[in-house]
Write a protein that holds these residues in place. Sequence first.
Motif, mmCIF file in Angstrom:
data_model
loop_
_atom_site.group_PDB
_atom_site.id
_atom_site.type_symbol
_atom_site.label_atom_id
_atom_site.label_comp_id
_atom_site.label_asym_id
_atom_site.label_seq_id
_atom_site.Cartn_x
_atom_site.Cartn_y
_atom_site.Cartn_z
ATOM 1 N N GLU A 293 -4.767 -11.510 -1.583
ATOM 2 C CA GLU A 293 -4.684 -9.894 -1.093
ATOM 3 C C GLU A 293 -5.490 -10.575 0.143
ATOM 4 O O GLU A 293 -5.493 -10.205 0.809
ATOM 5 C CB GLU A 293 -6.406 -9.529 -1.922
ATOM 6 N N LEU A 294 -6.235 -11.625 0.616
ATOM 7 C CA LEU A 294 -6.360 -11.802 1.741
ATOM 8 C C LEU A 294 -5.754 -12.240 2.936
ATOM 9 O O LEU A 294 -5.432 -11.661 3.576
ATOM 10 C CB LEU A 294 -7.532 -13.150 1.570
ATOM 11 N N LEU A 295 -4.528 -12.638 1.999
ATOM 12 C CA LEU A 295 -3.408 -12.743 3.324
ATOM 13 C C LEU A 295 -2.982 -11.863 3.200
ATOM 14 O O LEU A 295 -2.363 -11.864 4.594
ATOM 15 C CB LEU A 295 -2.709 -14.010 2.640
ATOM 16 N N THR B 147 -16.742 1.093 -0.485
ATOM 17 C CA THR B 147 -16.941 0.349 -1.265
ATOM 18 C C THR B 147 -15.572 -1.017 -0.704
ATOM 19 O O THR B 147 -15.634 -1.638 0.394
ATOM 20 C CB THR B 147 -16.513 0.189 -2.256
ATOM 21 N N ASP B 148 -14.528 0.207 -0.433
ATOM 22 C CA ASP B 148 -12.867 -0.328 0.175
ATOM 23 C C ASP B 148 -12.921 -1.098 1.444
ATOM 24 O O ASP B 148 -12.922 -1.849 1.965
ATOM 25 C CB ASP B 148 -11.660 0.506 -0.364
ATOM 26 N N VAL B 149 -13.744 -0.313 2.259
ATOM 27 C CA VAL B 149 -14.101 -0.335 3.731
ATOM 28 C C VAL B 149 -14.878 -1.524 3.702
ATOM 29 O O VAL B 149 -14.653 -2.069 4.800
ATOM 30 C CB VAL B 149 -15.222 0.460 4.724
ATOM 31 N N VAL B 150 -16.007 -1.677 3.318
ATOM 32 C CA VAL B 150 -16.788 -2.753 3.168
ATOM 33 C C VAL B 150 -16.376 -4.439 3.031
ATOM 34 O O VAL B 150 -16.188 -5.167 3.652
ATOM 35 C CB VAL B 150 -17.998 -2.402 2.583
ATOM 36 N N LYS B 151 -14.884 -4.073 1.789
ATOM 37 C CA LYS B 151 -14.483 -4.964 1.355
ATOM 38 C C LYS B 151 -13.355 -5.770 2.185
ATOM 39 O O LYS B 151 -13.476 -6.833 3.269
ATOM 40 C CB LYS B 151 -13.509 -4.242 0.055
ATOM 41 N N THR B 152 -13.201 -4.609 3.407
ATOM 42 C CA THR B 152 -11.881 -5.150 4.524
ATOM 43 C C THR B 152 -12.190 -5.442 5.629
ATOM 44 O O THR B 152 -11.809 -6.462 6.253
ATOM 45 C CB THR B 152 -10.991 -3.959 4.883
ATOM 46 N N ARG B 153 -13.711 -5.069 5.550
ATOM 47 C CA ARG B 153 -14.225 -5.716 6.836
ATOM 48 C C ARG B 153 -15.212 -7.053 6.676
ATOM 49 O O ARG B 153 -14.919 -7.906 7.636
ATOM 50 C CB ARG B 153 -16.188 -4.598 6.997
ATOM 51 N N LEU B 154 -15.008 -7.539 5.340
ATOM 52 C CA LEU B 154 -15.398 -8.893 5.228
ATOM 53 C C LEU B 154 -14.328 -9.435 5.177
ATOM 54 O O LEU B 154 -14.358 -10.894 6.139
ATOM 55 C CB LEU B 154 -16.243 -8.853 3.590
ATOM 56 N N ILE B 155 -13.777 -9.186 4.398
ATOM 57 C CA ILE B 155 -12.517 -9.652 4.758
ATOM 58 C C ILE B 155 -11.823 -10.647 5.927
ATOM 59 O O ILE B 155 -11.523 -11.533 6.739
ATOM 60 C CB ILE B 155 -10.587 -9.338 4.037
#
Length: 355
Positions: A34-36, A126-134
């Motif tokens: 998912e990160l890649l 929460t999906d926005v935050v997840k993407t920012r953290l990635i």
Amino acid sequence: MATWKRDGRVTGCQRLGCAGLAGALSLSLTAPLELLTVLAQVGASPPWRGLWQAGRSVCQAEGLGALWKGNLTACLRLFPYSALQLASYRRFVMLFMDDLGHISQWSAIMAGSLAGTVATIVTYPTDVVKTRLIVQNRLEPSYKGILHAFYMIYHQEGFLALYRGVSLTVLGAIPFSAGSFFVYINLNKIWQEPSFRFSPLQNFINGCLAAGLAQTLSFPFETVKRKMQHSPFHTIPLFFHSKAQSPCLPHYGGVDVRFTGMVDCFRQTVKTRGVLGLWCGLTANLLKIVPYYGVMFSTFEFCKRVCLYRNGYIESPLSYKLIPGVDQSLQPQELQELKLLRRGNFEPPKPTLEN
């Protein structure tokens, strides 16, 4: 036509817990892919790099733990997402069912897509935050954690920044539903037998095929959604924003193109990387389908067996052998009441003392 019916031997809370645990485990095991995928979509990872090289460069720059950036947020998001999706799906199924309790295949797929869209919109921050953290560098973070990310996004960019790109999620649901429907209406031709004879393995393969085609068709919307946030928030409407790029992140989050809106983002991506640039990261995304769904389905089934064992329907969670004499049509509460009633009827009377 099919009849919609869920297993009444498992309570709603148990079903939600099974889905949450299965989803968290499958997300954690496929988090590096998912990160890649996200890094390739936003352009932070060069397109000529292979998956192994991209993953190794992330580990060398930020450590092995960087492969799981944003995974905790994704796992915490699962429980409200699953609850909303299950509740919405039931409502949509009831809406699409006919008077005989039947629902067509297309209506069932539409119900699933609409339920997923509702759950996605509600849990979108929460999906926005997840993407920012990635996207951020773990060694030089702009956000120190989930709560800090919420706080910083809200105070620096406003509440509406938490919903940037939500319209692309809705638009992407259209080709996603079409791809799923195309696979399911051709399953009889693929297997040369009617669908009611499919084995569990065949159903698993069918789900992977449907997910692969659906995600491939909707992937350009996901790619643009990850990129869109180049301009300051007040110059682009809410629904034309996305999650990864922000003026508050170093280098605007690493997004590789400059654009003025959603249509221009499509155009600039094609101009910079070609048409296939809209599908950057698709390989990693497709590679995670089989392990993701395999782990999720197997974990869910095992957790469900544990619940059935605790509820008194099967002899062991390691097998599906039913307990003789137990009415499998009873709900857990009804079964417990029946057991208490039988226990009371067979209990010997207590001796009384005579004066």
